[in-house]
Design a protein around this motif. Sequence first.
Motif, PDB file in Angstrom:
ATOM      1  N   ARG A 146      33.006  40.051  35.923  1.00 33.53           N
ATOM      2  CA  ARG A 146      33.107  41.104  36.940  1.00 33.53           C
ATOM      3  C   ARG A 146      33.253  40.479  38.315  1.00 33.53           C
ATOM      4  NH1 ARG A 146      28.433  45.618  35.372  1.00 33.53           N
ATOM      5  NH2 ARG A 146      29.293  46.195  33.320  1.00 33.53           N
ATOM      6  N   GLY A 147      33.870  41.241  39.203  1.00 33.99           N
ATOM      7  CA  GLY A 147      33.980  40.797  40.580  1.00 33.99           C
ATOM      8  C   GLY A 147      34.630  39.430  40.706  1.00 33.99           C
ATOM      9  N   ASN A 148      34.014  38.590  41.521  1.00 27.71           N
ATOM     10  CA  ASN A 148      34.562  37.254  41.744  1.00 27.71           C
ATOM     11  C   ASN A 148      34.457  36.352  40.513  1.00 27.71           C
ATOM     12  OD1 ASN A 148      35.213  37.900  44.384  1.00 27.71           O
ATOM     13  ND2 ASN A 148      33.239  37.218  45.197  1.00 27.71           N
ATOM     14  N   ASP A 149      33.656  36.762  39.513  1.00 25.91           N
ATOM     15  CA  ASP A 149      33.513  35.964  38.296  1.00 25.91           C
ATOM     16  C   ASP A 149      34.543  36.332  37.228  1.00 25.91           C
ATOM     17  OD1 ASP A 149      31.327  34.611  39.352  1.00 25.91           O
ATOM     18  OD2 ASP A 149      29.921  36.143  38.659  1.00 25.91           O
ATOM     19  N   LEU A 150      35.467  37.233  37.556  1.00 27.42           N
ATOM     20  CA  LEU A 150      36.477  37.671  36.593  1.00 27.42           C
ATOM     21  C   LEU A 150      37.402  36.506  36.241  1.00 27.42           C
ATOM     22  CD1 LEU A 150      37.337  40.365  35.219  1.00 27.42           C
ATOM     23  CD2 LEU A 150      39.039  40.613  37.030  1.00 27.42           C
TER      24      LEU A 150
END
Length: 268
Positions: free
Chosen positions: A157-161
Amino acid sequence: MNISSLLSMISGLALAGGSAYVAKDYMDGQHAARITAGPELVEVVVASQDIAFGAAITAQSLTTIAWPAEARPGGTFTAYDTLLPETGKPPRRARRAIAQGELIRASRISKFGEKVTIVQTLRPDHRAMAIKVSAETAVGGFVTPGDRVDILLTQGRGNDLKTVTILQNSRVVGVDQDANEESETPGVARTVTVEVTPEQGQRLALAQRAGTLSLTLRTLDAPAEEVPLESIGLGDVLRNLPPADAAVPVRKTVLIRRGTEVTETEIR
């Protein structure tokens, strides 16, 4: 030499010449006959119409053509009796789609009454595994049986996608309940079945639980070998984009009119 001896000699020469001429004419005739006759032919069974995967082999779907006996491929048939069932018995079925005019081969048809499924299309030591898809993840529904695809996993999710290609050059053996490789009609599928090795099946099972799977269609002439690909994250994509606050500066100018002359001056 008396006249009788001379006549006998002339008669002998004439007889010998005639025999030689007759023999030569006979041999020339035999040679011409062999050329005219050509190679020995045999009747072989071919499809008289397109036969779909899993369709029954019937008398209406078969015909015969002449084929050079010495060039007849192995596994072909010369008569209907070994292809058609006895009255009331179950038929043979097509293990692969057979085109009109194609030779009927033993490897492409089932035994009498044998069930035909996608199992017959798998290579040795391979499995068939279904994955859930949608119009967005299955190339808009343009994936059909027989296509080759890469399978991508997106998770986080988010920047960890992140996205990573987990399988390359996988053969599609079925789309929903359709396993006919001659199918050309695209449609929005809910499942796509691909051919995998046991190890690839384990990776694919884990990937389905970890995130979203997407398919990318490969070209028909794409190389079979895998090209190592590293995973890519959202940060890698954004790194190549200009910052959101890096707005293009607005150039401010004024127009100065002196009589009929107009000049533009930038304000700094």
